[in-house]
Design an enzyme around this catalytic site. Structure first.
Site, PDB file in Angstrom:
ATOM      1  N   SER A 263       0.805  -1.227   0.000  1.00  0.00           N
ATOM      2  CA  SER A 263       0.000   0.000   0.000  1.00  0.00           C
ATOM      3  C   SER A 263       0.834   1.271   0.000  1.00  0.00           C
ATOM      4  CB  SER A 263      -0.923  -0.003   1.222  1.00  0.00           C
ATOM      5  OG  SER A 263      -0.206   0.413   2.366  1.00  0.00           O
ATOM      6  N   HIS A 264       0.153   2.394   0.224  1.00  0.00           N
ATOM      7  CA  HIS A 264       0.816   3.678   0.424  1.00  0.00           C
ATOM      8  C   HIS A 264       0.704   4.107   1.892  1.00  0.00           C
ATOM      9  CE1 HIS A 264       0.445   4.978  -4.111  1.00  0.00           C
ATOM     10  NE2 HIS A 264       1.146   3.874  -3.939  1.00  0.00           N
TER      11      HIS A 264
END
Ligand SMILES: *[C@@H]1O[C@H](CO)[C@@H](O)[C@H](O)[C@H]1NC(C)=O
Ligand SMILES: *[C@@H]1O[C@H](CO)[C@@H](O)[C@H](O)[C@H]1NC(C)=O
Ligand SMILES: *[C@@H]1O[C@H](CO)[C@@H](O)[C@H](O)[C@H]1NC(C)=O
Ligand SMILES: *[C@@H]1O[C@H](CO)[C@@H](O)[C@H](O)[C@H]1NC(C)=O
Ligand SMILES: *[C@@H]1O[C@H](CO)[C@@H](O)[C@H](O)[C@H]1NC(C)=O
Ligand SMILES: *[C@@H]1O[C@H](CO)[C@@H](O)[C@H](O)[C@H]1NC(C)=O
Ligand SMILES: *[C@@H]1O[C@H](CO)[C@@H](O)[C@H](O)[C@H]1NC(C)=O
Ligand SMILES: *[C@@H]1O[C@H](CO)[C@@H](O)[C@H](O)[C@H]1NC(C)=O
Ligand SMILES: *[C@@H]1O[C@H](CO)[C@@H](O)[C@H](O)[C@H]1NC(C)=O
Ligand SMILES: *[C@@H]1O[C@H](CO)[C@@H](O)[C@H](O)[C@H]1NC(C)=O
Ligand SMILES: *[C@@H]1O[C@H](CO)[C@@H](O)[C@H](O)[C@H]1NC(C)=O
EC number: 3.2.1.67
Length: 441
Positions: A273-274
């Site tokens: 993810s971020h």
């Protein structure tokens, strides 16, 4: 006392189920409500209780990929106000119509089977629900009062066709898989969310909602990456819990968008993810964005661009990309705690920026953000970053010390693959005494 109320519920259920012996045979078994405990943290406000349901409706399916929306609406309308709707196990339901489910009241949706959204991108672009914020649209919108969704089943957004279309045209509107819009009191638990065209969850205008024990995964099978597949985005929402879930995605694991308050995120495993992000905020000139009272606890973060992240646009209009630009908006980020994160192969363990979308830091400092960041605690992080920014492990850059204050970073045991623990620092008073700031270049 507890026994007798249980008995009363059982009798009520029995009176519906065995009304006709023939009908009883075709009734699918109900899942019992999971009701996972909100633990160990709680946003503070109690969640309203949800009375037992006294009626059961089973959703039929046309089969062969035909749109089941008519059957779904029929069952939901029949069972609204106190019923339990079953999407049967081992049944593949298809949704090819945008369903407005904001009228729900005191209902359980027991999704045991699989629901797949059709690949008719022209239909969805014209008919998915426009949520306005960041041009977001949703396949359906679920809202109302006292709604529980669970059952162990799957919602599949058929994302591949969208990932491929987006690669050709960034302005297409890719629907969000699960729209929780205007829900007051509810639980979304024990479900699998797959292949969302865009964000997996948009939680807007909602309060007192728990998301627990979900799995999120998907991804592209072609060379076109599944972009913007955030796990959750909260917006204009309060008293929300997101917990005990496994997220495998390609953008923010959880993101707190404007006016997200009193939120607990705990016990998540995020991969690819971020990170867990506040923002982006301050994107729209003339708007006031508030994110406050957020507690993020016990996160495992792997193969990500960030661990903890706060991203705010500067005071000047900036462009991150053709479909993402902004800056100049005002507001405040305050009382945010990140407590406990284990990182592995993460580019920056911690990233605070008030120059989002603006690569020219001189320009950013000339026009400090109109959105303040204060009372931030980040503690108990451990692990190793990726090679990407080695020797740096974090980025702590505000646009001016006057709009960024009271930031505490403590007990961080994070190193780069080469063993360093340096941060890029800028415009945060006192940060040098908390982390090892890299020499200015
Ligand atoms: C449902 O779809 C899956 C995957 O396409 C398939 O394997 C399964 O046989 C289908 N089940 C039914 C009952 O049609
Ligand atoms: C869309 O789905 C239909 C029905 O499942 C299928 O026949 C068709 O091949 C799909 N089209 C594309 C472009 O994937
Ligand atoms: C939320 O409520 C506001 C005010 O009623 C409304 O304007 C907006 O369209 C609703 N939905 C979203 C996603 O903001
Ligand atoms: C929203 O859509 C409009 C029109 O396509 C576009 O100009 C704008 O950049 C989009 N905004 C965002 C935040 O994607
Ligand atoms: C942290 O979360 C994981 C799941 O990601 C869970 O297995 C573990 O028990 C949690 N630890 C604590 C201390 O809550
Ligand atoms: C985790 O993410 C990485 C990189 O995005 C991906 O290659 C890998 O398959 C994912 N792992 C799992 C267990 O899903
Ligand atoms: C967010 O809250 C602020 C302060 O109450 C308000 O001024 C602003 O209009 C709200 N923004 C949205 C998008 O609802
Ligand atoms: C700060 O947020 C926490 C939850 O993270 C909450 O318990 C606490 O009451 C908040 N503090 C204030 C002053 O609102
Ligand atoms: C991170 O990615 C690597 C390589 O893609 C993979 O082996 C690993 O399982 C991923 N980590 C998690 C927690 O999924
Ligand atoms: C960055 O902004 C400053 C101040 O406006 C300007 O003088 C400088 O040329 C800009 N740098 C670049 C690389 O655009
Ligand atoms: C926003 O910030 C800019 C630059 O710092 C300033 O010129 C402007 O007056 C501010 N606008 C508001 C509404 O605060």
């Amino acid at each position: 006392m507890r026994f007798s109320s249980y008995l009363a519920v059982a009798l009520l259920q029995a009176s519906v189920s065995v009304a006709s012996p023939l009908e009883a045979k075709v009734l699918a078994p109900r899942s019992s409500r999971p009701h996972h405990a909100v633990s160990p943290y709680h946003p503070g406000k109690l969640f309203p209780s949800s009375p037992a349901r006294t009626k059961t409706c089973t959703v039929k399916s046309h089969g062969k990929g035909k749109d089941d929306s008519d059957y779904i609406l029929k069952a939901i309308k029949e069972c609204n106000n106190g019923g339990h709707v079953i999407f049967s196990k081992e049944t593949n339901y298809t949704i090819g119509t945008a369903l407005d489910l904001t009228f729900l009241q005191h209902i359980d949706l027991d999704i045991q089977g699989t629901i797949t959204f059709t690949n008719d991108t022209d239909y969805w672009q014209a008919n998915a629900f426009k949520q306005v914020f960041q041009n977001a649209t949703t396949f359906f919108q679920l809202g109302g009062t006292d709604v529980n969704v669970y059952g162990g089943g799957t919602l599949d957004g058929n994302g591949q066709i969208w990932y491929d279309l987006y690669a050709k045209d960034i302005y297409i509107l890719r629907p969000i898989l699960f729209g929780t819009i205007g829900l007051k009191g509810g639980r979304i638990e024990d479900l699998n969310l797959r292949y969302s065209p865009q964000w997996y969850n948009f939680v807007a205008n909602s309060s007192d909602v728990v998301f627990s024990d979900l799995t999120i995964s998907g991804g592209s099978k072609s060379s076109n990456v599944a972009k913007n597949t955030d796990g959750w985005d909260t917006y204009r929402s309060s008293n929300i819990v997101i917990q005990n879930s496994h997220i495998d995605n390609g953008d923010d694991c959880v993101s707190f968008k404007p006016n997200s308050t009193d939120i607990v995120v705990q016990n998540l495993i995020c991969n690819g993810s971020h990170g867990i992000s506040v923002g982006s905020l301050g994107q729209y000139l003339g708007e006031v964005d508030i994110v406050k009272n957020v507690y993020v606890y016990n996160i495992s973060m792997s193969n990500a661009s960030d661990g903890a992240r706060i991203k705010v646009w500067p005071g000047i209009s900036s462009a991150l990309s053709g479909d993402l630009q902004g800056g100049g908006g005002s507001g405040a980020v305050s009382n945010i705690t990140y407590d406990g994160m284990t990182i592995s192969n993460v580019d920056y363990a911690i990233e605070i920026t008030q120059c989002y979308g603006q690569k020219n830091l001189t320009l950013c400092n000339e026009f400090p953000s109109n959105l303040t960041i204060s009372d931030i605690t980040i503690r108990n992080f451990k692990g190793t970053t990726s090679k990407k920014y080695d020797p740096l492990v974090g980025y702590l850059v505000c646009s001016s010390p006057s709009v960024c204050s009271d930031i505490t970073i403590e007990n961080i045991d994070v190193v780069s693959p080469s063993g360093t623990d340096l941060y890029k620092c800028g415009s945060i008073a006192g940060i040098e005494s908390q982390v090892n700031c890299a020499a200015a270049t």
